[in-house]
Scaffold this motif. Structure first.
Motif, PDB file in Angstrom:
ATOM      1  N   UNK A  74       0.852  -1.182   0.000  1.00  0.00           N
ATOM      2  CA  UNK A  74       0.000   0.000   0.000  1.00  0.00           C
ATOM      3  C   UNK A  74       0.892   1.237   0.000  1.00  0.00           C
ATOM      4  N   UNK A  75       0.590   2.178  -0.872  1.00  0.00           N
ATOM      5  CA  UNK A  75       1.328   3.442  -0.916  1.00  0.00           C
ATOM      6  C   UNK A  75       0.832   4.296   0.252  1.00  0.00           C
ATOM      7  N   UNK A  76       1.743   4.693   1.127  1.00  0.00           N
ATOM      8  CA  UNK A  76       1.385   5.526   2.279  1.00  0.00           C
ATOM      9  C   UNK A  76       1.620   7.009   2.020  1.00  0.00           C
ATOM     10  N   UNK A  77       2.601   7.289   1.183  1.00  0.00           N
ATOM     11  CA  UNK A  77       2.979   8.691   0.924  1.00  0.00           C
ATOM     12  C   UNK A  77       3.574   8.778  -0.465  1.00  0.00           C
ATOM     13  N   UNK A  78       3.221   9.812  -1.196  1.00  0.00           N
ATOM     14  CA  UNK A  78       3.820  10.061  -2.492  1.00  0.00           C
ATOM     15  C   UNK A  78       3.151   9.308  -3.630  1.00  0.00           C
ATOM     16  N   UNK A  79       3.841   9.318  -4.755  1.00  0.00           N
ATOM     17  CA  UNK A  79       3.384   8.652  -5.975  1.00  0.00           C
ATOM     18  C   UNK A  79       4.473   7.699  -6.437  1.00  0.00           C
ATOM     19  N   UNK A  80       4.046   6.569  -7.001  1.00  0.00           N
ATOM     20  CA  UNK A  80       4.999   5.550  -7.423  1.00  0.00           C
ATOM     21  C   UNK A  80       4.642   5.017  -8.796  1.00  0.00           C
ATOM     22  N   UNK A  81       5.632   4.418  -9.405  1.00  0.00           N
ATOM     23  CA  UNK A  81       5.436   3.595 -10.587  1.00  0.00           C
ATOM     24  C   UNK A  81       5.739   2.177 -10.134  1.00  0.00           C
ATOM     25  N   UNK A  82       4.760   1.293 -10.291  1.00  0.00           N
ATOM     26  CA  UNK A  82       4.980  -0.113  -9.974  1.00  0.00           C
ATOM     27  C   UNK A  82       4.936  -0.886 -11.285  1.00  0.00           C
ATOM     28  N   UNK A  83       5.944  -1.702 -11.490  1.00  0.00           N
ATOM     29  CA  UNK A  83       5.966  -2.607 -12.632  1.00  0.00           C
ATOM     30  C   UNK A  83       5.609  -3.991 -12.109  1.00  0.00           C
ATOM     31  N   UNK A  92      -0.820   5.901  -6.282  1.00  0.00           N
ATOM     32  CA  UNK A  92      -0.714   7.025  -5.372  1.00  0.00           C
ATOM     33  C   UNK A  92      -1.220   6.614  -3.995  1.00  0.00           C
ATOM     34  N   UNK A  93      -1.257   7.560  -3.086  1.00  0.00           N
ATOM     35  CA  UNK A  93      -1.594   7.303  -1.683  1.00  0.00           C
ATOM     36  C   UNK A  93      -2.821   6.403  -1.535  1.00  0.00           C
ATOM     37  N   UNK A  94      -2.620   5.351  -0.752  1.00  0.00           N
ATOM     38  CA  UNK A  94      -3.618   4.333  -0.389  1.00  0.00           C
ATOM     39  C   UNK A  94      -3.953   3.341  -1.497  1.00  0.00           C
ATOM     40  N   UNK A  95      -3.417   3.523  -2.710  1.00  0.00           N
ATOM     41  CA  UNK A  95      -3.557   2.471  -3.715  1.00  0.00           C
ATOM     42  C   UNK A  95      -2.803   1.245  -3.205  1.00  0.00           C
ATOM     43  N   UNK A  96      -3.310   0.075  -3.511  1.00  0.00           N
ATOM     44  CA  UNK A  96      -2.758  -1.165  -2.976  1.00  0.00           C
ATOM     45  C   UNK A  96      -2.559  -2.174  -4.101  1.00  0.00           C
ATOM     46  N   UNK A  97      -1.438  -2.873  -4.051  1.00  0.00           N
ATOM     47  CA  UNK A  97      -1.145  -3.907  -5.031  1.00  0.00           C
ATOM     48  C   UNK A  97      -1.200  -5.276  -4.370  1.00  0.00           C
ATOM     49  N   UNK A  98      -1.439  -6.285  -5.186  1.00  0.00           N
ATOM     50  CA  UNK A  98      -1.303  -7.681  -4.778  1.00  0.00           C
ATOM     51  C   UNK A  98      -0.452  -8.337  -5.856  1.00  0.00           C
ATOM     52  N   UNK A  99       0.627  -8.991  -5.449  1.00  0.00           N
ATOM     53  CA  UNK A  99       1.520  -9.643  -6.392  1.00  0.00           C
ATOM     54  C   UNK A  99       1.681 -11.107  -5.977  1.00  0.00           C
ATOM     55  N   UNK A 100       1.250 -12.038  -6.827  1.00  0.00           N
ATOM     56  CA  UNK A 100       1.396 -13.458  -6.500  1.00  0.00           C
ATOM     57  C   UNK A 100       2.860 -13.881  -6.427  1.00  0.00           C
ATOM     58  N   UNK A 101       3.125 -14.961  -5.729  1.00  0.00           N
ATOM     59  CA  UNK A 101       4.476 -15.524  -5.654  1.00  0.00           C
ATOM     60  C   UNK A 101       5.003 -15.763  -7.069  1.00  0.00           C
ATOM     61  N   UNK A 102       6.299 -15.459  -7.262  1.00  0.00           N
ATOM     62  CA  UNK A 102       6.958 -15.723  -8.536  1.00  0.00           C
ATOM     63  C   UNK A 102       6.744 -14.685  -9.609  1.00  0.00           C
ATOM     64  N   UNK A 115       9.517  12.562  -1.293  1.00  0.00           N
ATOM     65  CA  UNK A 115       9.670  11.192  -0.803  1.00  0.00           C
ATOM     66  C   UNK A 115       8.446  10.331  -1.132  1.00  0.00           C
ATOM     67  N   UNK A 116       8.644   9.022  -1.081  1.00  0.00           N
ATOM     68  CA  UNK A 116       7.571   8.053  -1.281  1.00  0.00           C
ATOM     69  C   UNK A 116       7.752   6.967  -0.232  1.00  0.00           C
ATOM     70  N   UNK A 117       6.618   6.462   0.305  1.00  0.00           N
ATOM     71  CA  UNK A 117       6.674   5.448   1.364  1.00  0.00           C
ATOM     72  C   UNK A 117       5.625   4.378   1.088  1.00  0.00           C
ATOM     73  N   UNK A 118       6.040   3.109   1.252  1.00  0.00           N
ATOM     74  CA  UNK A 118       5.112   1.998   1.082  1.00  0.00           C
ATOM     75  C   UNK A 118       5.050   1.151   2.350  1.00  0.00           C
ATOM     76  N   UNK A 119       3.917   0.490   2.532  1.00  0.00           N
ATOM     77  CA  UNK A 119       3.737  -0.529   3.562  1.00  0.00           C
ATOM     78  C   UNK A 119       3.663  -1.857   2.834  1.00  0.00           C
ATOM     79  N   UNK A 120       4.533  -2.806   3.203  1.00  0.00           N
ATOM     80  CA  UNK A 120       4.509  -4.118   2.555  1.00  0.00           C
ATOM     81  C   UNK A 120       4.112  -5.205   3.544  1.00  0.00           C
ATOM     82  N   UNK A 121       3.442  -6.215   2.988  1.00  0.00           N
ATOM     83  CA  UNK A 121       3.011  -7.370   3.770  1.00  0.00           C
ATOM     84  C   UNK A 121       3.333  -8.616   2.955  1.00  0.00           C
TER      85      UNK A 121
END
Length: 152
Positions: A74-83, A92-102, A115-121
């Motif tokens: 989940x993006x906590x702060x800032x804007x990101x490009x996720x590939x 951007x803020x509060x957008x959330x990704x799910x990435x399967x194993x592999x 700055x940009x900050x993410x929360x990972x699980x």
């Protein structure tokens, strides 16, 4: 680790309650202007999943990689490009990704100055990261043994 949780004996039964304050915890360099702050880890009693934050300086990014388990960010702060698997998405803020194993993926700060900050699980305390370019695999929590830096 308990492979089959039940109501009487859930996997998290031995995890003590905790309040984790990222501003008071050490950050570990991931190189290239990215720093990680571990939160819920085996060091505090986690048996099922890992969480933490990664802070990116302006223009910073991390290498294309995969994991041995699913990951949500989940993006906590800032804007990101996720590939993710070859496709770039602006998040951007509060957008959330799910990435399967592999699945190959990476994050980079969309701003050169802010700055940009993410929360990972990670869905496993035994999460690993394999760098696509080199094929090198290491435990996610192994990076937390690197030299500590002050969190910003």
């Amino acid at each position: 680790m308990c492979p089959h949780p039940t109501i009487d004996a859930p996997c998290f039964a031995d995890f003590p309650p905790a309040v984790l304050r990222p501003a008071e915890l050490p950050a570990f360099s991931r190189g290239g202007g990215a720093r990680t702050i571990p939160l819920v880890t085996q060091a505090v009693g986690a048996e099922v999943f890992l969480t933490g934050q990664t802070l990116f300086d302006g223009g910073a990014g991390i290498a294309l990689h995969t994991h041995n388990c699913p990951e949500s960010v989940t993006i906590l702060e800032g804007d990101a490009i996720v590939e993710i698997d070859g496709t770039e998405h602006r998040v951007t803020r509060f957008d959330t990704t799910y990435v399967p194993a592999g699945t190959p993926h990476r994050f980079r700060n969309a701003s050169d100055t802010e700055p940009m900050r993410i929360l990972w699980i990670y869905a496993s305390v035994d999460a690993t990261r394999t760098i696509v370019e080199t094929g090198v695999t290491a435990r996610v929590d192994a990076e937390h043994a690197k030299r500590a830096e002050t969190a910003s």
